[in-house]
Design a protein around this motif. Structure first.
Motif, PDB file in Angstrom:
ATOM      1  N   ASP A  28      -7.590  -7.262 -10.975  1.00  0.00           N
ATOM      2  CA  ASP A  28      -6.155  -7.026 -11.120  1.00  0.00           C
ATOM      3  C   ASP A  28      -5.644  -7.773 -12.343  1.00  0.00           C
ATOM      4  O   ASP A  28      -5.528  -9.009 -12.309  1.00  0.00           O
ATOM      5  CB  ASP A  28      -5.434  -7.491  -9.857  1.00  0.00           C
ATOM      6  CG  ASP A  28      -3.934  -7.320  -9.952  1.00  0.00           C
ATOM      7  OD1 ASP A  28      -3.487  -6.582 -10.856  1.00  0.00           O
ATOM      8  OD2 ASP A  28      -3.220  -7.915  -9.133  1.00  0.00           O
ATOM      9  N   TYR A  55       0.831  -1.208   0.000  1.00  0.00           N
ATOM     10  CA  TYR A  55       0.000   0.000   0.000  1.00  0.00           C
ATOM     11  C   TYR A  55       0.866   1.260   0.000  1.00  0.00           C
ATOM     12  O   TYR A  55       0.533   2.262  -0.643  1.00  0.00           O
ATOM     13  CB  TYR A  55      -0.914  -0.011   1.218  1.00  0.00           C
ATOM     14  CG  TYR A  55      -1.777   1.221   1.354  1.00  0.00           C
ATOM     15  CD1 TYR A  55      -2.810   1.463   0.457  1.00  0.00           C
ATOM     16  CD2 TYR A  55      -1.553   2.145   2.378  1.00  0.00           C
ATOM     17  CE1 TYR A  55      -3.605   2.591   0.577  1.00  0.00           C
ATOM     18  CE2 TYR A  55      -2.345   3.277   2.504  1.00  0.00           C
ATOM     19  CZ  TYR A  55      -3.362   3.490   1.598  1.00  0.00           C
ATOM     20  OH  TYR A  55      -4.141   4.617   1.708  1.00  0.00           O
ATOM     21  N   GLY A 107       3.572   1.544  -1.482  1.00  0.00           N
ATOM     22  CA  GLY A 107       4.164   1.701  -2.802  1.00  0.00           C
ATOM     23  C   GLY A 107       3.327   2.535  -3.751  1.00  0.00           C
ATOM     24  O   GLY A 107       3.816   2.906  -4.834  1.00  0.00           O
ATOM     25  N   ILE A 108       2.082   2.836  -3.385  1.00  0.00           N
ATOM     26  CA  ILE A 108       1.247   3.713  -4.215  1.00  0.00           C
ATOM     27  C   ILE A 108       1.828   5.129  -4.179  1.00  0.00           C
ATOM     28  O   ILE A 108       2.266   5.600  -3.123  1.00  0.00           O
ATOM     29  CB  ILE A 108      -0.204   3.712  -3.696  1.00  0.00           C
ATOM     30  CG1 ILE A 108      -0.791   2.296  -3.758  1.00  0.00           C
ATOM     31  CG2 ILE A 108      -1.073   4.668  -4.492  1.00  0.00           C
ATOM     32  CD1 ILE A 108      -2.173   2.176  -3.173  1.00  0.00           C
ATOM     33  N   PRO A 109       1.888   5.816  -5.300  1.00  0.00           N
ATOM     34  CA  PRO A 109       2.422   7.191  -5.295  1.00  0.00           C
ATOM     35  C   PRO A 109       1.729   8.057  -4.249  1.00  0.00           C
ATOM     36  O   PRO A 109       0.505   7.957  -4.038  1.00  0.00           O
ATOM     37  CB  PRO A 109       2.162   7.685  -6.720  1.00  0.00           C
ATOM     38  CG  PRO A 109       2.108   6.433  -7.539  1.00  0.00           C
ATOM     39  CD  PRO A 109       1.524   5.377  -6.650  1.00  0.00           C
ATOM     40  N   THR A 169      -6.652   7.575  -3.167  1.00  0.00           N
ATOM     41  CA  THR A 169      -6.921   6.247  -2.636  1.00  0.00           C
ATOM     42  C   THR A 169      -6.868   6.285  -1.122  1.00  0.00           C
ATOM     43  O   THR A 169      -5.842   6.662  -0.534  1.00  0.00           O
ATOM     44  CB  THR A 169      -5.886   5.232  -3.172  1.00  0.00           C
ATOM     45  OG1 THR A 169      -5.936   5.238  -4.596  1.00  0.00           O
ATOM     46  CG2 THR A 169      -6.184   3.843  -2.652  1.00  0.00           C
ATOM     47  N   PRO A 220       2.092  -5.152  -5.226  1.00  0.00           N
ATOM     48  CA  PRO A 220       2.350  -3.716  -5.472  1.00  0.00           C
ATOM     49  C   PRO A 220       2.146  -3.313  -6.926  1.00  0.00           C
ATOM     50  O   PRO A 220       1.579  -2.235  -7.199  1.00  0.00           O
ATOM     51  CB  PRO A 220       3.815  -3.548  -5.038  1.00  0.00           C
ATOM     52  CG  PRO A 220       4.060  -4.643  -4.079  1.00  0.00           C
ATOM     53  CD  PRO A 220       3.253  -5.789  -4.572  1.00  0.00           C
ATOM     54  N   ALA A 221       2.589  -4.156  -7.867  1.00  0.00           N
ATOM     55  CA  ALA A 221       2.397  -3.829  -9.283  1.00  0.00           C
ATOM     56  C   ALA A 221       0.918  -3.803  -9.631  1.00  0.00           C
ATOM     57  O   ALA A 221       0.456  -2.920 -10.380  1.00  0.00           O
ATOM     58  CB  ALA A 221       3.140  -4.839 -10.158  1.00  0.00           C
ATOM     59  N   GLY A 277      -3.683   3.550 -11.003  1.00  0.00           N
ATOM     60  CA  GLY A 277      -3.348   4.412 -12.124  1.00  0.00           C
ATOM     61  C   GLY A 277      -4.542   4.784 -12.974  1.00  0.00           C
ATOM     62  O   GLY A 277      -4.527   5.831 -13.646  1.00  0.00           O
ATOM     63  N   GLN A 335      -1.453  10.042  -5.002  1.00  0.00           N
ATOM     64  CA  GLN A 335      -2.717   9.320  -5.167  1.00  0.00           C
ATOM     65  C   GLN A 335      -3.148   8.614  -3.893  1.00  0.00           C
ATOM     66  O   GLN A 335      -4.047   7.792  -3.926  1.00  0.00           O
ATOM     67  CB  GLN A 335      -2.581   8.300  -6.307  1.00  0.00           C
ATOM     68  CG  GLN A 335      -2.274   8.934  -7.654  1.00  0.00           C
ATOM     69  CD  GLN A 335      -2.077   7.892  -8.740  1.00  0.00           C
ATOM     70  OE1 GLN A 335      -1.885   6.715  -8.464  1.00  0.00           O
ATOM     71  NE2 GLN A 335      -2.148   8.333  -9.987  1.00  0.00           N
ATOM     72  N   ARG A 336      -2.506   8.927  -2.775  1.00  0.00           N
ATOM     73  CA  ARG A 336      -2.813   8.269  -1.505  1.00  0.00           C
ATOM     74  C   ARG A 336      -3.277   9.316  -0.497  1.00  0.00           C
ATOM     75  O   ARG A 336      -2.763  10.438  -0.454  1.00  0.00           O
ATOM     76  CB  ARG A 336      -1.564   7.556  -0.995  1.00  0.00           C
ATOM     77  CG  ARG A 336      -1.817   6.647   0.190  1.00  0.00           C
ATOM     78  CD  ARG A 336      -0.546   5.921   0.606  1.00  0.00           C
ATOM     79  NE  ARG A 336       0.479   6.860   1.058  1.00  0.00           N
ATOM     80  CZ  ARG A 336       1.690   6.951   0.541  1.00  0.00           C
ATOM     81  NH1 ARG A 336       2.030   6.172  -0.463  1.00  0.00           N
ATOM     82  NH2 ARG A 336       2.565   7.824   1.009  1.00  0.00           N
ATOM     83  N   SER A 364      -0.639  -0.607  -8.237  1.00  0.00           N
ATOM     84  CA  SER A 364      -0.231   0.568  -9.011  1.00  0.00           C
ATOM     85  C   SER A 364      -1.025   0.671 -10.303  1.00  0.00           C
ATOM     86  O   SER A 364      -1.433   1.775 -10.712  1.00  0.00           O
ATOM     87  CB  SER A 364       1.273   0.502  -9.303  1.00  0.00           C
ATOM     88  OG  SER A 364       2.027   0.488  -8.101  1.00  0.00           O
TER      89      SER A 364
END
Length: 324
Positions: A246, A78, A80-82, A181, A165-166, A173, A85-86, A169
């Motif tokens: 996903d 979690y 790892g989200i930019p 988020t 994580p991928a 995105g 956007q968090r 993202s």
């Protein structure tokens, strides 16, 4: 009161297990003995899961050696989200929407981690309950089954943890710059645990195929014949079993299962080839020296004889021919 003569056959302080291989070599048991064994196995599994759950509860907020706490491991995908956007952007925290939600999450994660830690125990108990109905050559795979199942489950969960994580993202995105988020703790943890369990359980597929091949249920030729259908089914399973939408998790799970299936297929090919060679050798080894070898009575196509050219024989000449 008259003493029971059977007590002399059983050492004091010890209760003979009717399903023990030492006292029951052929594995035959009555229905009541089967139920008693099932009760015994379930009790051991429950005790192991309880101990594992306590360890997982402590591990949730405490580091165990070089391993970080479970809470930290769960929040890393979690985080790892930019940050743009968090929500909140300056922190990496989850939202608790209901009372005791954090308690339920900790208990759920602790039980899941504990079940993974004690997986060799309950896998062995499960295999030990099945083995009385198998032959001796099939029971010897118990240790290999337990070790392989635990190893494959751990590998599957590690792959899922790398993929999460991928996948997050990619999903986040799609929101662009108009959304932020803010995930609740229960929904996020359920998503992560479901991914870990789906990947871990799915990675047991090659082991099941190999074990079924070992006991003679499926053969390499059948699996090779069904290869395309099985691979298609693996992709459908990955699309259905992966939580959410996903796309990264679906593709990675489908490709991983395809690779594992091909590996299991090659193991089945080697096993069937060795088994055929061993059966051929044992067939001739069991023949007595005084016994005639079996004849091949398979009818063959009749051979057509080709006529040979007959040399023209010269007739003998007589004296009347010279006179004429």
């Amino acid at each position: 009161m008259a003493s029971n003569p059977l007590r002399r056959l059983i050492p004091s302080g010890r209760k003979r297990k009717p399903w023990s291989r030492k006292h029951n070599p052929d594995g035959t048991m009555t229905l009541l003995e089967h139920l008693r064994e099932l009760k015994h196995r379930v009790a051991i599994i429950s005790l192991a899961l309880t101990v594992g759950g306590v360890i997982g509860w402590i591990w949730f907020e405490t580091k165990i050696g070089p391993l970080p706490a479970l809470e930290t491991l769960l929040r890393e995908p979690y985080c790892g989200i930019p940050a743009a956007q968090r929500f909140p952007s300056d922190q990496c925290v989850l939202i608790q929407q209901q009372p005791f939600e954090a308690f339920i999450i900790r208990m759920k994660v602790g039980l899941g981690a504990g079940a993974a830690l004690v997986s060799p125990v309950w896998l062995y108990q499960l295999w030990a309950f099945i083995t009385p109905g198998l032959y001796a050559r099939e029971r010897k795979f118990a240790r290999i089954f337990v070790f392989s199942a635990s190893f494959l489950f751990i590998v599957g969960t590690i792959l899922a943890y790398v993929v999460i994580p991928a996948g997050l993202s990619v999903l986040v995105g799609f929101a662009g710059q108009f959304y932020v988020t803010a995930l609740s703790g229960s929904s996020y943890v359920s998503f992560v645990l479901t991914m870990l369990i789906v990947f871990g359980v799915s990675f047991e597929m090659p082991l099941i195929i190999v074990m079924l091949n070992r006991i003679g249920v499926v053969s390499y030729e059948k699996l090779k014949k069904w290869r395309r259908g099985i691979i298609f089914g693996l992709f459908v399973f990955a699309a259905v079993a992966t939580p959410g939408t996903d796309p990264v998790g679906m593709v990675v799970l489908a490709l991983a299962l395809t690779v594992l299936f091909e590996f299991a297929l090659q193991l089945c090919r080697v096993h069937d080839k060795r088994k055929a060679k061993r059966d051929e050798t044992s067939k001739w080894a069991n023949i007595s020296p005084d016994e005639a070898a079996p004849l091949d009575l398979t009818p063959s196509a009749p051979e057509t004889a080709t006529p040979e050219p007959v040399a023209s024989a010269e007739l003998p000449r007589n004296r009347y021919d010279d006179a004429t």
